[in-house]
Design a protein around this motif. Sequence first.
Motif, short mmCIF file in Angstrom:
data_model
loop_
_atom_site.label_atom_id
_atom_site.label_comp_id
_atom_site.label_asym_id
_atom_site.label_seq_id
_atom_site.Cartn_x
_atom_site.Cartn_y
_atom_site.Cartn_z
N GLU A 98 0.80 -1.22 0.00
CA GLU A 98 0.00 0.00 0.00
C GLU A 98 0.84 1.27 0.00
O GLU A 98 0.41 2.31 -0.52
CB GLU A 98 -0.94 -0.01 1.22
N THR A 99 2.04 1.21 0.59
CA THR A 99 2.87 2.41 0.70
C THR A 99 4.04 2.44 -0.29
O THR A 99 4.62 3.50 -0.52
CB THR A 99 3.45 2.53 2.12
N ARG B 219 7.63 3.79 5.44
CA ARG B 219 6.23 4.19 5.66
C ARG B 219 5.38 2.99 6.05
O ARG B 219 4.43 3.10 6.84
CB ARG B 219 5.68 4.85 4.40
N ARG C 298 2.99 2.52 9.36
CA ARG C 298 1.59 2.11 9.28
C ARG C 298 1.32 0.88 10.14
O ARG C 298 0.24 0.74 10.73
CB ARG C 298 1.20 1.82 7.83
#
Length: 299
Positions: A14-15, A20, A24
């Motif tokens: 997703e990142t 990152r 998350r």
Amino acid sequence: MDIYQLRYFLAVVETSNFSRAAERAFVSQPTLSTGIKKLETELGAPLFNRDARKISLTEAGRRFLPHARTIIYECNAAKTDITRKNPVQRLQLGLLRSAPSSRIAALLNDFGKAHPDIQISIKDGTPAQLQRWLDEGRIDLAISLPPEDISNTQFTRLYTWKYMLAVPSSHSFANRNAIPLKELDGLDFLHRSHCEGETEVTRSFSSAGVNPHIVFRTDQDEKALAYVGAGLGLCMMPDILTGPGVTLVPVEGINIDRVIGLIWLRESEKDLIHSFHMFATSHDWHPDKSAAKNLDWAR
């Protein structure tokens, strides 16, 4: 394979960045990297291309992604189901592929608000597929054409549609009460390949010696309506389908209609089916009659 490893994997997807992703997942980057490495070792293949500028999925990663998402979804659903006050009930709904999506969406939205503890799972298909899934117990009920064999099924009518000519609202045909079939010869048309009545429409055109110029074939009604509204061609479609900039006009020589309703097995008279039946039969299936002309005869 542990759940936390799948969560780390999805966070990176997703990142597109390990730092990152760690933020998350609320872990340090070394912890996340170690978890990903253990997962790759267990699967026997690298899941990411670790480029200096960008993180991307390998072929193995792309194949693994839908499985990871499904596992996490089911884990979350199981947790919600167990912890909530009232257990979730699931209704398996079969849906005719050519059913009007906007009307179905409105129905499901209203039903969901009234029954928050009922989850609906949808499978769309042809009438034959829906009947087979009913017989096999893979769906509880279906929105479809009337069944050929009524010995073991129940059917309730929801609405009737009639084939009309969809034209741009600015087209000269839009102000006519009806269009003779012969006037459609040689005109640009969009063909809806998925509708159960298209074969009859084609046969009617052919019998009258009418040969439209097919500019586009689609199995998506929203796309067909958008293209008609944009002036790319005309289209024969059910009067229950409407869109901005589109007017529906009867065609002289075309008298094709269909009854659509709810089908379920006689032995499946359970509360879930009764609740959905009540909503579906009281639903306004023709809320925007102003978008079509002279449609009272079609009801």
